[in-house]
Enzyme design. Structure first.
Site, PDB file in Angstrom:
ATOM      1  N   CYS A 106      19.985  45.803 -18.321  1.00 37.01           N
ATOM      2  CA  CYS A 106      19.685  44.566 -17.608  1.00 37.01           C
ATOM      3  C   CYS A 106      20.422  43.481 -18.363  1.00 37.01           C
ATOM      4  O   CYS A 106      19.999  43.105 -19.447  1.00 37.01           O
ATOM      5  CB  CYS A 106      18.185  44.301 -17.564  1.00 37.01           C
ATOM      6  SG  CYS A 106      17.818  42.735 -16.769  1.00 37.01           S
ATOM      7  N   CYS A 109      18.071  40.145 -18.817  1.00 36.22           N
ATOM      8  CA  CYS A 109      16.909  40.130 -19.713  1.00 36.22           C
ATOM      9  C   CYS A 109      16.548  41.563 -20.125  1.00 36.22           C
ATOM     10  O   CYS A 109      17.257  42.156 -20.926  1.00 36.22           O
ATOM     11  CB  CYS A 109      15.743  39.408 -19.069  1.00 36.22           C
ATOM     12  SG  CYS A 109      15.468  39.793 -17.337  1.00 36.22           S
ATOM     13  N   SER A 110      15.492  42.141 -19.587  1.00 30.69           N
ATOM     14  CA  SER A 110      15.108  43.482 -20.042  1.00 30.69           C
ATOM     15  C   SER A 110      14.399  44.268 -18.940  1.00 30.69           C
ATOM     16  O   SER A 110      13.514  45.062 -19.218  1.00 30.69           O
ATOM     17  CB  SER A 110      14.195  43.361 -21.255  1.00 30.69           C
ATOM     18  OG  SER A 110      13.050  42.598 -20.891  1.00 30.69           O
ATOM     19  N   CYS A 111      14.766  44.056 -17.691  1.00 28.30           N
ATOM     20  CA  CYS A 111      14.089  44.735 -16.582  1.00 28.30           C
ATOM     21  C   CYS A 111      14.319  46.247 -16.616  1.00 28.30           C
ATOM     22  O   CYS A 111      15.419  46.710 -16.892  1.00 28.30           O
ATOM     23  CB  CYS A 111      14.608  44.218 -15.252  1.00 28.30           C
ATOM     24  SG  CYS A 111      14.408  42.451 -15.043  1.00 28.30           S
TER      25      CYS A 111
HETATM   26 FE   LIG Z   1      15.863  41.729 -16.527  1.00 29.95          FE
END
Ligand SMILES: [Fe+2]
Length: 198
Positions: A106, A109-111
């Site tokens: 991602c 961010c950190s999906c």
């Molecule tokens: Fe994300």
């Protein structure tokens, strides 16, 4: 639009903002601490890579399920009693092949599809991974312990808010005749993200 619109207002320190949020939630009858506890419990107990592993094992032993999974991931995992949040509108399952390695990231961010893969590991959230895996995927994979032959194509997929990915690793040749349960036990979180092969 004038330049004035772009003036950045000073913000309160984070603790102060958290306190403000908490008091608003309390006013509205929501208990933030309780809600957080509940979320943490869900994350630790139910959002685990073993869910994705079950999906993979089923796809390995059941070709009709595999086909449904590749066509509509969300609907297929629901058959196994696995759910995804509403805002994860699509689950795209990426099929590895001897000459194809899919990797997810991602960049924003950190999906992840966290109900299936589990919460993302620290390195996945790291700016270093997010920025470099797109530009120099082969090198990043090597650093993470996966050295691929030059003729294997690496495909990197950037997660968005409503489209989540899961890698479908190849079934190792030595597992012929294994039960679904035994197969699920060898599927790792890293293989579901695509930074490891089984
Ligand atoms: Fe994300």
């Amino acid at each position: 639009m004038s330049k004035r619109d772009f003036v950045i207002q000073p913000t309160a320190p984070v603790e102060q903002r958290v306190d403000a949020l908490e008091s608003v939630l309390k006013e509205k009858g929501a208990n933030a601490a309780e809600a957080l506890d509940e979320l943490q419990h869900l994350a630790q107990e139910q959002w685990i890579p073993q869910n994705g592993a079950r999906v993979v094992a089923r796809a390995w032993v059941d070709p009709a399920f595999r086909k449904r999974l590749l066509e509509n991931g969300r609907a297929a995992v629901a058959e196994l009693g696995l759910s995804m949040p509403k805002h994860h509108r699509h689950l795209v399952v990426l099929e590895n092949a001897p000459k194809v390695q899919n990797v997810i990231c991602c960049t924003q961010c950190s999906c992840t599809a966290f109900t299936l893969i589990g919460l993302p590991p620290d390195w996945y959230k790291d700016f270093e991974y997010r920025s470099r895996v797109v530009r120099e995927s082969r090198t990043v994979l090597k650093e993470l312990g996966l050295e691929l032959p030059a003729d294997v194509e690496v495909r990197v997929w950037d997660t968005t808010a409503d489209t989540r990915y899961m890698v479908l690793p190849e079934r190792p040749a030595h597992t012929a005749g294994w039960s679904e349960e035994k197969l699920a036990a060898i599927v790792t979180r890293d293989a579901l993200i695509g930074v490891a092969r089984l």
